[in-house]
Design an enzyme around this catalytic site. Structure first.
Site, PDB file in Angstrom:
ATOM      1  N   GLU A  61       0.869  -1.162   0.000  1.00  0.00           N
ATOM      2  CA  GLU A  61       0.000   0.000   0.000  1.00  0.00           C
ATOM      3  C   GLU A  61       0.917   1.227   0.000  1.00  0.00           C
ATOM      4  O   GLU A  61       1.805   1.328   0.848  1.00  0.00           O
ATOM      5  CB  GLU A  61      -0.874  -0.003   1.265  1.00  0.00           C
ATOM      6  N   ARG A  96       5.444 -12.995   9.463  1.00  0.00           N
ATOM      7  CA  ARG A  96       6.085 -11.729   9.147  1.00  0.00           C
ATOM      8  C   ARG A  96       7.419 -11.643   9.876  1.00  0.00           C
ATOM      9  O   ARG A  96       7.660 -12.318  10.864  1.00  0.00           O
ATOM     10  CB  ARG A  96       5.179 -10.548   9.450  1.00  0.00           C
ATOM     11  N   LYS A 114       4.736   0.711   9.330  1.00  0.00           N
ATOM     12  CA  LYS A 114       4.788   1.977   8.595  1.00  0.00           C
ATOM     13  C   LYS A 114       4.170   3.109   9.403  1.00  0.00           C
ATOM     14  O   LYS A 114       4.629   4.238   9.346  1.00  0.00           O
ATOM     15  CB  LYS A 114       4.050   1.828   7.261  1.00  0.00           C
TER      16      LYS A 114
HETATM   17  P1  ATP Z   1       2.997  -2.260   7.990  1.00  0.00           P
HETATM   18  O1  ATP Z   1       2.242  -3.059   9.009  1.00  0.00           O
HETATM   19  O2  ATP Z   1       4.437  -2.074   8.288  1.00  0.00           O
HETATM   20  O3  ATP Z   1       2.318  -0.998   7.627  1.00  0.00           O
HETATM   21  P2  ATP Z   1       1.735  -3.563   5.866  1.00  0.00           P
HETATM   22  O4  ATP Z   1       1.578  -5.026   5.915  1.00  0.00           O
HETATM   23  O5  ATP Z   1       0.567  -2.728   6.194  1.00  0.00           O
HETATM   24  O6  ATP Z   1       2.988  -3.171   6.705  1.00  0.00           O
HETATM   25  P3  ATP Z   1       1.689  -3.412   3.054  1.00  0.00           P
HETATM   26  O7  ATP Z   1       2.096  -2.296   2.175  1.00  0.00           O
HETATM   27  O8  ATP Z   1       0.277  -3.773   3.118  1.00  0.00           O
HETATM   28  O9  ATP Z   1       2.256  -3.084   4.484  1.00  0.00           O
HETATM   29  O10 ATP Z   1       2.574  -4.699   2.762  1.00  0.00           O
HETATM   30  C1  ATP Z   1       2.922  -5.175   1.494  1.00  0.00           C
HETATM   31  C2  ATP Z   1       3.334  -6.607   1.640  1.00  0.00           C
HETATM   32  O11 ATP Z   1       4.441  -6.717   2.516  1.00  0.00           O
HETATM   33  C3  ATP Z   1       2.220  -7.435   2.231  1.00  0.00           C
HETATM   34  O12 ATP Z   1       2.070  -8.604   1.461  1.00  0.00           O
HETATM   35  C4  ATP Z   1       2.669  -7.728   3.621  1.00  0.00           C
HETATM   36  O13 ATP Z   1       2.195  -8.957   4.050  1.00  0.00           O
HETATM   37  C5  ATP Z   1       4.187  -7.701   3.492  1.00  0.00           C
HETATM   38  N1  ATP Z   1       4.814  -7.331   4.763  1.00  0.00           N
HETATM   39  C6  ATP Z   1       4.630  -6.209   5.477  1.00  0.00           C
HETATM   40  N2  ATP Z   1       5.328  -6.239   6.622  1.00  0.00           N
HETATM   41  C7  ATP Z   1       5.999  -7.411   6.636  1.00  0.00           C
HETATM   42  C8  ATP Z   1       6.894  -8.047   7.554  1.00  0.00           C
HETATM   43  N3  ATP Z   1       7.265  -7.465   8.702  1.00  0.00           N
HETATM   44  N4  ATP Z   1       7.387  -9.258   7.226  1.00  0.00           N
HETATM   45  C9  ATP Z   1       7.045  -9.840   6.073  1.00  0.00           C
HETATM   46  N5  ATP Z   1       6.205  -9.318   5.177  1.00  0.00           N
HETATM   47  C10 ATP Z   1       5.679  -8.110   5.440  1.00  0.00           C
HETATM   48 MG    MG Z   2      -1.241  -2.723   5.185  1.00  0.00          MG
END
Ligand code: ATP
Ligand code: MG
Length: 557
Positions: free
Chosen positions: A38, A263, A273
């Site tokens: 995102e 994760r 983020k």
């Molecule tokens: P955050 O919680 O840091 O905002 P998010 O999951 O909301 O991260 P996205 O932009 O939705 O961020 O993530 C894009 C991809 O990265 C998703 O498929 C998510 O599962 C993966 N991802 C995000 N954080 C991690 C992590 N700590 N370890 C592994 N994969 C991750």
């Molecule tokens: Mg997200």
């Protein structure tokens, strides 16, 4: 390079086994994965794990990987983030096949919502978000059906159309899937699939004022792109039944499937983020690429290489269980990567002037120094030596403790690549601080001359004073320590005040032209990267990537 790239991509990976089976069974003919960020912030090391997993999996089976911006929430997203994400994925060494925006599919998603309404599988609800939440029930209690749940198809089509036209305010109505308010899986209790948001979208502008919810949008995005294996983190496991419901009832041609993995969590590292954005917005750090940030851009600016990050992601592997990885493991991989690549030079971070009283005034000699004692191919360089040099302040003690083998009055040490020197006299200022040492050197003891007369126990580094290049050094510690972390927002109040130490010292003259992102091993101090933003010609700023040694061993965590 030895080591780093040798391990086959994703070798310890249960998803790979699934993919191989799917191919063998003919369920899929080509593997298609996607990385779906995102665009509401910069990527962090956790995202790197997902990127490596998706791209390397497809690579291994000669499939395809899309970069898809999951931009279904107009309020938090921005083109700055889109650009940074593209850059980071490329820098990590990956090329996407398709570059897509979920917002390009808004029309198709809208049509699927209409299809659900026509099939009697979606309805417009007038309840507020709070009411919907209250009526959702709990893990032990079923939910309460909405009084609007049994609206006719015609009424639902009319209301949804008017939602789209902008006749209602934010929150006045939502579209919900009609599934089962008593489902043991709370996610199946008539989840909201569309909501009203009157906001400008970075891609579609003002074309829409209704936006699909993530759980509805994601399976459709995957289906539209023909993604076969939709890989996400474990918190989405409970969403899988709804994912499958959408794929089934929206009658998509492709039938993607979702798989979940753990994760990445790192010790002493905030990995969200939302929190990282807070650190940036409140100016706790110097932007998203501050070297203390666990963002890809922060790690790059600190001096991490794509090779080290990829090797780290491979080593941690993919599993189905929650865990926290020791941050020292990430550090292990950058040391491994730079060990044979980075020139080994000398830098004095906290200078103390030394005058070598028996060295002829006005004379300079050039000493031969190897660039990397473990990699002969890196050759040698010449460094100046003269009557005045700088050494580290803490390589001298007026009253040495036992087993102190560096300089103290009357003691002799070896200067790396040069001679033995002996401390004869200590010069102090009015405040009683040591400001200069007066030493003598022994011309017989030149490094490489085969001198075997006597041995000294300490070897220290130095930089010749008249040609030394002034430099700034930045040493880092964790920004927020583990014991300080919690889900509370007050993590900002508990920031490590010592996360950055800035020192002014000197490097060898040959490093005058060091340019942004050049990496060095400074003898005894560790690996450093030339800061690409703050360095000026002839005036480098060095970020410490990592110190030289750690007690950590991969595999023994
Ligand atoms: P955050 O919680 O840091 O905002 P998010 O999951 O909301 O991260 P996205 O932009 O939705 O961020 O993530 C894009 C991809 O990265 C998703 O498929 C998510 O599962 C993966 N991802 C995000 N954080 C991690 C992590 N700590 N370890 C592994 N994969 C991750
Ligand atoms: Mg997200």
């Amino acid at each position: 390079m030895v080591g780093l790239e040798s391990k086959s991509a994703s070798s310890n990976n249960f998803i790979k086994t699934i993919v191989a089976e799917d191919l063998a069974a003919g369920r899929v003919t080509e593997v298609v994965t996607r990385f779906p960020p995102e665009p509401n912030g910069y990527l962090h090391i956790g995202h790197a794990k997902s990127i490596c997993l998706n791209f390397e999996l497809a690579d291994e089976f000669k499939g395809r990987t899309n970069l898809r911006f999951d931009d279904t929430n107009p309020v938090k997203e921005d083109v700055e983030y889109v650009e940074s994400i593209k850059r980071d994925v490329q820098w990590l060494g990956f090329e996407w096949d398709g570059l897509f925006f979920a917002s390009d599919y808004f029309g198709q998603m809208y049509d699927k919502a209409l299809l659900l309404i026509r099939k009697g599988l979606a309805y417009v609800d007038d309840q507020s978000v709070d009411q919907i939440r209250e009526n959702r029930g709990t893990l032990t209690e079923p939910g309460v059906e909405s009084p609007y749940r049994n609206r006719s198809v015609e009424e639902n089509l009319d209301l949804f159309e008017r939602m789209r036209k902008g006749e209602f305010a934010n929150g006045e109505k939502v579209l919900r899937a009609k599934i089962d308010m008593a489902s043991p899986n709370v996610n199946l209790r008539d989840p909201v699939i569309y909501r009203i948001v009157h906001a400008h979208h970075h891609n579609t502008g003002d074309a829409w004022c209704i936006y699909p919810m993530y759980a509805f949008a994601h399976p459709l995005e995957d289906a539209i792109e023909g993604v076969t294996h939709s890989i996400c983190t474990l918190e989405f496991e409970d969403q899988r039944p709804f994912y499958d419901w959408v794929v089934e009832h929206c009658e998509t041609e492709a039938k993607p499937r979702q798989y979940e993995f753990n994760r990445l969590n790192l010790t002493n590292t905030v990995m969200s983020k939302r929190k990282l954005k807070q650190l940036v917005d409140e100016k706790v750090v110097d932007g998203w690429d501050d070297p203390r940030m666990p963002t890809i851009s922060g790690l790059r600016r600190k001096g991490y290489t794509p090779e080290a990050i990829r090797a780290f992601c491979r080593e941690i592997g993919v599993a189905k269980s929650y865990g926290v990885v020791d941050e020292r493991m990430l550090e292990h991989f950058i040391r491994e990567d730079l060990k044979l690549k980075a020139p080994r030079t000398m830098a004095v971070l906290r200078p103390l002037k030394v005058v070598i009283t028996n060295y002829p005034e006005g004379e300079t000699e050039w000493l031969e120094a190897e660039n990397n004692s473990e990699n002969e191919e890196m050759g040698t360089r010449r460094i100046p030596f003269s009557r005045e040099i700088y050494i580290e302040q803490d390589d001298f003690m007026e009253v040495p403790p036992p087993k102190y083998f560096r300089l103290f009055p009357g003691n002799e040490v070896r200067l790396k690549h040069a001679y033995f020197i002996k401390c004869e006299e200590v010069v102090k200022n009015d405040a009683g601080e040591v400001v200069e040492l007066r030493c003598t050197y022994d011309p017989e003891t030149k490094s490489g001359s085969g001198f075997s007369g006597r041995k000294v126990k300490g070897t220290i580094h130095w930089v010749e004073a008249s040609q030394a290049v002034p430099a700034t050094f930045r040493l880092y510690e964790p920004l927020i320590r583990d014991e300080d972390e919690g889900e509370d927002s007050s993590f900002l109040e508990r920031i490590n005040p010592n996360s950055l130490e800035t020192l002014e010292g000197f490097v060898e003259p040959g490093m005058k032209d060091a340019a942004g992102q050049d990496k060095f091993q400074f003898f005894r101090h560790g690996y450093f990267n030339v800061d690409p933003k703050d360095s000026a010609p002839g005036r480098p700023v060095f970020n410490r990537i990592v110190s030289l040694k750690s007690s950590f061993e991969v595999g023994k965590a």
